[in-house]
Design a protein around this motif. Structure first.
Motif, short mmCIF file in Angstrom:
data_model
loop_
_atom_site.label_atom_id
_atom_site.label_comp_id
_atom_site.label_asym_id
_atom_site.label_seq_id
_atom_site.Cartn_x
_atom_site.Cartn_y
_atom_site.Cartn_z
N SER A 41 -4.85 -14.94 2.66
CA SER A 41 -3.39 -14.89 2.52
C SER A 41 -2.80 -13.53 2.88
CB SER A 41 -3.00 -15.26 1.08
OG SER A 41 -3.44 -14.26 0.18
N GLY A 42 -3.57 -12.46 2.64
CA GLY A 42 -3.05 -11.12 2.89
C GLY A 42 -2.23 -10.57 1.74
N ILE A 43 -2.10 -11.31 0.64
CA ILE A 43 -1.38 -10.81 -0.53
C ILE A 43 -2.38 -10.64 -1.68
CG2 ILE A 43 0.80 -11.87 0.19
CD1 ILE A 43 0.31 -14.07 -1.87
N ALA A 44 -1.86 -10.28 -2.84
CA ALA A 44 -2.73 -10.04 -4.00
C ALA A 44 -3.61 -11.24 -4.29
CB ALA A 44 -1.88 -9.70 -5.21
N ASN A 45 -4.87 -10.96 -4.64
CA ASN A 45 -5.82 -12.05 -4.91
C ASN A 45 -5.89 -12.37 -6.40
OD1 ASN A 45 -7.25 -9.90 -5.99
ND2 ASN A 45 -8.79 -9.86 -4.39
N ARG A 46 -6.82 -13.26 -6.74
CA ARG A 46 -6.96 -13.70 -8.14
C ARG A 46 -7.31 -12.53 -9.06
NH1 ARG A 46 -8.03 -18.58 -10.79
NH2 ARG A 46 -7.97 -18.14 -13.01
N TYR A 47 -8.13 -11.62 -8.56
CA TYR A 47 -8.51 -10.44 -9.36
C TYR A 47 -7.28 -9.62 -9.73
CZ TYR A 47 -10.41 -5.81 -10.39
OH TYR A 47 -10.68 -4.61 -10.97
N CYS A 63 -4.15 -10.68 -9.76
CA CYS A 63 -3.33 -11.49 -10.66
C CYS A 63 -3.82 -11.34 -12.10
CB CYS A 63 -3.38 -12.97 -10.25
SG CYS A 63 -2.57 -13.35 -8.67
N ASP A 64 -5.14 -11.43 -12.28
CA ASP A 64 -5.71 -11.28 -13.62
C ASP A 64 -5.44 -9.89 -14.19
OD1 ASP A 64 -6.66 -13.85 -13.51
OD2 ASP A 64 -8.71 -13.29 -12.95
N SER A 65 -5.46 -8.87 -13.33
CA SER A 65 -5.18 -7.51 -13.80
C SER A 65 -3.75 -7.38 -14.30
CB SER A 65 -5.43 -6.50 -12.66
OG SER A 65 -6.77 -6.51 -12.25
N ILE A 66 -2.81 -8.04 -13.63
CA ILE A 66 -1.42 -8.01 -14.07
C ILE A 66 -1.29 -8.75 -15.40
CG2 ILE A 66 0.93 -8.74 -13.51
CD1 ILE A 66 -0.03 -6.48 -11.77
N SER A 95 10.02 -12.91 -0.08
CA SER A 95 11.00 -13.42 -1.05
C SER A 95 10.94 -12.68 -2.38
CB SER A 95 10.75 -14.92 -1.30
OG SER A 95 10.84 -15.65 -0.10
N ALA A 96 9.78 -12.11 -2.69
CA ALA A 96 9.59 -11.44 -3.99
C ALA A 96 10.10 -10.01 -4.01
CB ALA A 96 8.11 -11.45 -4.35
N LEU A 97 10.55 -9.49 -2.88
CA LEU A 97 10.95 -8.09 -2.79
C LEU A 97 11.98 -7.73 -3.85
CD1 LEU A 97 10.59 -5.49 -1.11
CD2 LEU A 97 12.52 -6.26 0.29
N ASN A 98 11.65 -6.72 -4.67
CA ASN A 98 12.53 -6.22 -5.75
C ASN A 98 12.78 -7.24 -6.85
OD1 ASN A 98 12.87 -3.73 -4.41
ND2 ASN A 98 14.54 -4.57 -3.18
N LEU A 99 11.99 -8.29 -6.88
CA LEU A 99 12.19 -9.32 -7.90
C LEU A 99 10.99 -9.54 -8.80
CD1 LEU A 99 14.09 -12.09 -5.86
CD2 LEU A 99 15.06 -10.51 -7.53
N CYS A 100 9.81 -9.68 -8.21
CA CYS A 100 8.65 -10.10 -8.99
C CYS A 100 7.35 -9.77 -8.28
CB CYS A 100 8.71 -11.60 -9.26
SG CYS A 100 8.66 -12.62 -7.75
N PHE A 101 6.26 -9.97 -8.99
CA PHE A 101 4.92 -9.88 -8.42
C PHE A 101 4.50 -11.26 -7.92
CE2 PHE A 101 0.52 -11.07 -9.27
CZ PHE A 101 -0.17 -10.16 -8.49
N VAL A 102 3.88 -11.29 -6.75
CA VAL A 102 3.34 -12.56 -6.25
C VAL A 102 1.89 -12.36 -5.83
CG1 VAL A 102 5.52 -13.57 -5.48
CG2 VAL A 102 4.19 -12.16 -3.90
N GLY A 103 1.09 -13.39 -6.06
CA GLY A 103 -0.30 -13.35 -5.65
C GLY A 103 -0.84 -14.75 -5.49
N ARG A 104 -1.93 -14.85 -4.76
CA ARG A 104 -2.60 -16.14 -4.62
C ARG A 104 -3.54 -16.31 -5.81
NH1 ARG A 104 -7.03 -18.04 -0.09
NH2 ARG A 104 -6.99 -20.27 -0.58
N ASN A 105 -3.33 -17.36 -6.55
CA ASN A 105 -4.08 -17.57 -7.78
C ASN A 105 -5.31 -18.44 -7.57
OD1 ASN A 105 -4.06 -16.78 -10.53
ND2 ASN A 105 -3.55 -18.86 -11.15
#
Length: 230
Positions: free
Chosen positions: A87-93, A95-98, A147-157
């Motif tokens: 995906s090129g975005i944050a991975n499951r690891y 996501c779990d850290s957040i 779409s998440a810019l300045n709004l939230c964290f997104v990642g592939r779960n």
């Protein structure tokens, strides 16, 4: 690392200052200049001192080069650990850290979650192969990240699931995010010769009466993906 950089920078500045001062003293003091010019032992001593300066400069530059290489390797390693290769975005690891920030404590009231599912990924993999499916994941991930810019964290779960976690959440933030996703998906699907993106989502926010932990909040938003589709 920052402290080491600072010390090396100070060291380089001091060497430059000493070299400039030494050269200035030789040039402005005619007696000293004549002494260097005519006395072989003094000249050899000056040559050795300048050789020390030159070698010191070289060693400092080598140190900076090594530090830059370490930083580059660290960034690449950090990207490899935290980013999903498809995906090129944050991975499951990641996501779990957040999520771990909120474990073992009551759920803050201002945390919101949207779980998204790439609905037609299975069809893409089956009908066109996993290369096409991976390309669709990458495309949808880029849409979510923008779409998440300045709004939230997104990642592939994992699989076809994506997590959007909102800190200091408001209904407006979530609506803005979903509107951005919808508009970008519409523009993508309006292009010719592209595989369409089809997705669905579930929302969980301000759920104090239903959930007590962040994992419960995420699970609730995941269940609501299917509630919406029924």
């Amino acid at each position: 690392m920052k402290k080491f950089n600072f010390l090396k920078t100070i060291q380089l500045i001091l060497f430059v200052c000493f070299a400039v001062i030494s050269l200035f003293l030789i040039l402005v003091d005619s007696r000293l200049y004549q002494l260097v010019a005519h006395d072989p032992q003094v000249r050899i001593l000056c040559i050795l001192l300048w050789l020390v300066f030159v070698l010191s400069f070289l060693f400092i530059f080598v140190d900076f080069s090594i530090i830059s290489s370490f930083k580059r390797d660290y960034r690449e390693l950090d990207y490899a650990v935290s980013s999903d290769p498809v995906s090129g975005i944050a991975n499951r690891y990641t996501c779990d850290s957040i999520i771990e920030k909120y474990l073992d404590q009551p759920l803050p009231w201002n945390i919101g979650c949207i779980m998204l599912e790439l609905e037609n990924l299975g069809d893409m993999n089956r009908d066109f192969g996993h290369v096409t499916g991976n390309a669709l994941i990458h495309e949808f991930s880029g849409i979510l990240q923008a779409s998440a810019l300045n709004l939230c964290f997104v990642g592939r779960n994992g699989g076809n699931k994506f997590l959007a976690l909102f800190e200091n959440c408001t209904d407006k933030k979530m609506d803005t995010f979903l509107e951005r996703v919808s508009n970008k998906v519409y523009r993508h699907n309006s292009q010719e010769d592209v595989h369409p993106v089809r997705y669905r989502y579930g929302i969980a926010f301000d759920e104090a009466s239903k959930v007590k932990t962040v994992t419960d909040l995420i699970a609730l938003s995941d269940r609501r993906i299917y509630d919406r589709s029924e």
